[in-house]
Design a protein around this motif. Structure first.
Motif, PDB file in Angstrom:
ATOM      1  N   LEU A 126     -47.972 109.759  18.581  1.00  0.00           N
ATOM      2  CA  LEU A 126     -48.805 110.653  19.373  1.00  0.00           C
ATOM      3  C   LEU A 126     -49.245 109.985  20.666  1.00  0.00           C
ATOM      4  O   LEU A 126     -49.217 110.571  21.738  1.00  0.00           O
ATOM      5  N   ASP A 127     -49.639 108.713  20.587  1.00  0.00           N
ATOM      6  CA  ASP A 127     -50.240 108.078  21.756  1.00  0.00           C
ATOM      7  C   ASP A 127     -49.207 107.499  22.719  1.00  0.00           C
ATOM      8  O   ASP A 127     -49.553 106.861  23.699  1.00  0.00           O
ATOM      9  N   ALA A 128     -47.924 107.681  22.433  1.00  0.00           N
ATOM     10  CA  ALA A 128     -46.941 107.129  23.338  1.00  0.00           C
ATOM     11  C   ALA A 128     -45.866 108.147  23.707  1.00  0.00           C
ATOM     12  O   ALA A 128     -44.885 107.803  24.334  1.00  0.00           O
ATOM     13  N   SER A 129     -46.087 109.418  23.319  1.00  0.00           N
ATOM     14  CA  SER A 129     -45.059 110.405  23.617  1.00  0.00           C
ATOM     15  C   SER A 129     -45.348 111.042  24.970  1.00  0.00           C
ATOM     16  O   SER A 129     -46.449 110.946  25.510  1.00  0.00           O
ATOM     17  N   GLU A 130     -44.349 111.725  25.515  1.00  0.00           N
ATOM     18  CA  GLU A 130     -44.515 112.347  26.840  1.00  0.00           C
ATOM     19  C   GLU A 130     -44.914 113.814  26.743  1.00  0.00           C
ATOM     20  O   GLU A 130     -45.558 114.353  27.614  1.00  0.00           O
ATOM     21  N   TYR A 131     -44.456 114.441  25.672  1.00  0.00           N
ATOM     22  CA  TYR A 131     -44.815 115.840  25.475  1.00  0.00           C
ATOM     23  C   TYR A 131     -44.714 116.153  23.984  1.00  0.00           C
ATOM     24  O   TYR A 131     -44.209 115.331  23.207  1.00  0.00           O
ATOM     25  N   SER A 132     -45.205 117.323  23.572  1.00  0.00           N
ATOM     26  CA  SER A 132     -45.138 117.692  22.159  1.00  0.00           C
ATOM     27  C   SER A 132     -44.502 119.061  21.997  1.00  0.00           C
ATOM     28  O   SER A 132     -44.617 119.914  22.875  1.00  0.00           O
ATOM     29  N   LEU A 133     -43.842 119.237  20.877  1.00  0.00           N
ATOM     30  CA  LEU A 133     -43.226 120.523  20.557  1.00  0.00           C
ATOM     31  C   LEU A 133     -44.014 121.156  19.417  1.00  0.00           C
ATOM     32  O   LEU A 133     -44.372 120.486  18.459  1.00  0.00           O
ATOM     33  N   PRO A 163     -53.261 121.963  20.729  1.00  0.00           N
ATOM     34  CA  PRO A 163     -52.109 122.874  20.766  1.00  0.00           C
ATOM     35  C   PRO A 163     -51.647 123.368  19.405  1.00  0.00           C
ATOM     36  O   PRO A 163     -50.900 124.335  19.334  1.00  0.00           O
ATOM     37  N   ARG A 185     -55.947 106.389  19.165  1.00  0.00           N
ATOM     38  CA  ARG A 185     -56.532 106.686  20.463  1.00  0.00           C
ATOM     39  C   ARG A 185     -56.984 108.138  20.454  1.00  0.00           C
ATOM     40  O   ARG A 185     -56.292 109.017  19.953  1.00  0.00           O
ATOM     41  N   SER A 186     -58.145 108.397  20.985  1.00  0.00           N
ATOM     42  CA  SER A 186     -58.578 109.791  21.027  1.00  0.00           C
ATOM     43  C   SER A 186     -59.303 110.027  22.334  1.00  0.00           C
ATOM     44  O   SER A 186     -59.712 109.097  23.008  1.00  0.00           O
ATOM     45  N   LYS A 187     -59.447 111.292  22.675  1.00  0.00           N
ATOM     46  CA  LYS A 187     -60.175 111.600  23.902  1.00  0.00           C
ATOM     47  C   LYS A 187     -61.642 111.242  23.704  1.00  0.00           C
ATOM     48  O   LYS A 187     -62.207 111.497  22.646  1.00  0.00           O
ATOM     49  N   LEU A 199     -46.953 119.740  15.006  1.00  0.00           N
ATOM     50  CA  LEU A 199     -46.594 119.171  16.304  1.00  0.00           C
ATOM     51  C   LEU A 199     -45.547 118.085  16.117  1.00  0.00           C
ATOM     52  O   LEU A 199     -45.649 117.272  15.216  1.00  0.00           O
ATOM     53  N   VAL A 200     -44.550 118.100  16.968  1.00  0.00           N
ATOM     54  CA  VAL A 200     -43.610 116.990  16.992  1.00  0.00           C
ATOM     55  C   VAL A 200     -43.791 116.304  18.327  1.00  0.00           C
ATOM     56  O   VAL A 200     -43.658 116.927  19.377  1.00  0.00           O
ATOM     57  N   HIS A 201     -44.142 115.016  18.264  1.00  0.00           N
ATOM     58  CA  HIS A 201     -44.384 114.291  19.504  1.00  0.00           C
ATOM     59  C   HIS A 201     -43.075 113.707  19.987  1.00  0.00           C
ATOM     60  O   HIS A 201     -42.414 112.955  19.282  1.00  0.00           O
TER      61      HIS A 201
END
Lengths: 484, 94
Positions: free
Chosen positions: A140-147, A84, A268-270, A130-132
């Motif tokens: 990054l790995d524990a947020s619900e969405y990013s701005l 994003p 963590r990564s895809k 990005l702000v998680h």
């Protein structure tokens, strides 16, 4: 077993242009989100990027300052990935024809000067920020969405890739500080890690000393100061050695430095191999630079820190350490030279004051040296007054503080406070007689062998002259008096 | 040159395309034909030919480092499916 760490650094540096790499949007930092964005940097269909000439100039400057060969023929390429922070779903970067190649940077290490090769320096556009948020916000790995804020998207960036020539956290730290200093000297970036205009990733591996096979490398990210960079690398070296000693394999992975835990942890990564499918950017034509243009840029470079350091050692008879401290900050070096110009007789004396009392005040006030009330000519005059025996070094310390606070010339302060050092033997002799009478018991102690009271008598004598007596003369004359 | 089923699946994944079994099958055949057609280029002797990255004889199209107007924030965000406090809001990334 003896292990050798092998470290390579990738440093991203935002170039200090007024506008983005491919459009006229401003690059000012700290502006309200998504207000420095246009159809080009948002990647809207039908828009075309046009390269900012200043960015090419700055990138070439970086290359030349780091002893690279600037390519007469280079091009931009498209690096494809979905994330994003990239509105176009690709980043315009450089792949097989980077602007700069094969340079080096010299650092001082425990084993003397060491040359760190620079493989390449290429030009690319920065991504958005990005702000998680939500959940465990910030992670990054524990947020619900990013701005997403695209103000930073499209800001010109150079990526400086070193060879794996570094062998310790300390060397990495040296490399980064030298690199930053050079970039500040040539004026292409603010190099402000807090604002993200300089970012660093490290590739770290360890292998048995002497082995020609490299160990599996781990990428360490999220190091937002040079100090953290050093700590993260040192931690990672220990972690990898411990695993090898335990017969555990090193996994090729990305880890990030956790400031609160003081350790690296897996990012963590895809589960997806990176497949960027680079291809030549069809919207941009090749960049052809003539050798005359490149030579012109080279000539426009200022004196670099290493050259300045050598010149300071030669011209001003400074030690390597002194010269290094002074050139570490371009303003301080310039201020120093102005002071030396005003009083060339004692360049070393001026350096001592700058690294001592002045540095202490600068540290406390955290400001640019040229914004201080005290000026180079003032310090030059102070050193001259000491050299001419007008004031003692001890008096000079107090005068310096006053100069620092008021911005007055030291001669003015000396005059207004009647601080001129007393070099008249008659007056000093009088003071000595007075003290010998007043402290006859202590004089007796001295004469019966208690040498340690001598300093006390010197102090009292100087006090008797309101602190103005030449300490060296008091010393000598008092000794003569007592030792008869 | 024949593309494999797995390769087509992989390419679709990179391009974020959701394909049915049937689509993968037909694209495997179609893409293989396209590649085969392009392979005719391999017959050319290109030993002394420099790689070409652009068909136009243009170079060095630059602009001055002069600030131009950006769009108002409202307009920038208007196509965002979800917006929060001046930002685009996107789903969890990992």
């Amino acid at each position: 077993m003896n292990y050798e760490p092998v470290i390579g650094l990738e440093v991203h540096v935002e170039l200090k242009t007024n506008t983005k790499l491919f459009c006229g949007c401003s690059t000012v930092f700290g502006i309200e989100a998504n207000t420095q964005v246009c159809p080009v940097c948002l990647g809207l269909p039908g828009t075309l990027p046009v390269i900012n000439a200043k960015a090419i100039e700055f990138a070439a400057k970086v290359g030349l300052a780091l002893n690279c060969t600037v390519a007469t023929h280079s091009k931009m390429d498209r690096k494809n990935y979905f994330y994003p922070d990239l509105p176009k779903a690709y980043q315009i970067s450089q792949y097989d024809q980077p602007l700069n190649m094969n340079g080096y940077l010299e650092i001082s290490s425990s084993s003397g000067t060491k040359r760190i090769k620079i493989v390449r320096i290429h030009l690319e556009e920065d991504a958005g920020k990005l702000v998680h948020a939500g959940g465990k916000a910030g992670r990054l790995d524990a947020s619900e969405y990013s701005l997403v804020d695209y103000n930073r998207g499209g800001v010109p960036l150079v990526e400086i890739v070193s060879a794996p020539d570094l062998n310790s956290g300390e060397e990495a730290y040296e490399y980064l500080t030298s690199l930053k200093n050079i970039l500040l000297y040539i004026g292409v970036s603010d190099c402000n890690m807090e604002e993200g205009s300089l970012r660093c990733d490290a590739n770290v591996s360890v292998h048995p000393k002497g082995s020609s096979v490299l160990g599996t490398k781990v990428e360490v990210k999220n190091m937002n100061s040079f100090k953290f960079c050093k700590q993260a690398i040192e931690y990672e070296i220990k972690r990898q050695i411990a695993r090898l000693e335990n017969h555990e394999a090193i996994l090729q992975e990305s880890r990030l430095w956790d400031i609160t835990e003081n350790k690296t942890r897996v990012m963590r990564s895809k589960e997806e191999a990176h497949d960027y499918r680079y291809f030549p950017e069809p919207d941009l034509v090749p960049i052809i630079l003539s050798s005359e243009w490149i030579d012109g840029i080279k000539e426009s470079l200022p004196e670099l820190p290493s050259e300045k350091q050598k010149r300071f050692i030669q011209s001003y008879q400074l030690s390597e350490y002194d010269a290094k401290v002074l050139v570490n900050d371009q303003s301080i070096a310039a201020w120093y030279e102005l002071a030396v110009q005003a009083y060339p007789t004692n360049a070393k004396g001026i350096a001592n004051w700058m690294m001592g009392d002045l540095a202490a005040q600068l540290n406390e006030n955290k400001t640019d040296i040229f914004k201080l009330k005290i000026e180079p000519q003032h310090l030059a005059e102070l050193v001259e007054l000491i050299d001419q025996n007008v004031i003692s070094s001890k008096q000079a310390k107090d005068i310096f503080l006053e100069m620092f606070q008021t911005g007055q010339f030291p001669k003015m302060i000396v005059k207004s406070k009647n601080l001129i050092q007393i070099n008249d033997p008659l007056i000093i002799e009088q003071a000595i007689s007075k003290i010998i009478n007043e402290y006859s018991q202590i004089v007796q102690q001295y004469k019966s062998g208690k040498q340690s009271v001598f300093g006390f008598l010197v102090g009292k004598t100087i006090q008797a002259t309101d602190g103005k007596a030449n300490p060296k003369m008091v010393n000598e004359m008092l000794k003569k008096n007592l030792d008869v | 040159m024949d593309l494999s089923y797995a390769e087509v699946r992989y390419i679709a994944k990179l391009a974020r395309l959701e394909l049915s079994e049937k689509e993968v099958e037909s694209y495997t055949a179609q893409l293989s034909t396209v590649l085969e057609y392009m392979q005719q280029l391999d017959e050319l002797n290109l030993k002394d030919v420099e790689p070409l990255t652009h068909v136009f004889q243009m170079q060095n199209v630059f602009r001055e480092d002069k600030v131009a107007m950006s769009l108002p924030q409202k307009q920038i965000l208007q196509n965002g499916p979800e917006v929060q406090s001046g930002h685009f809001k996107v789903p969890q990334i990992l």
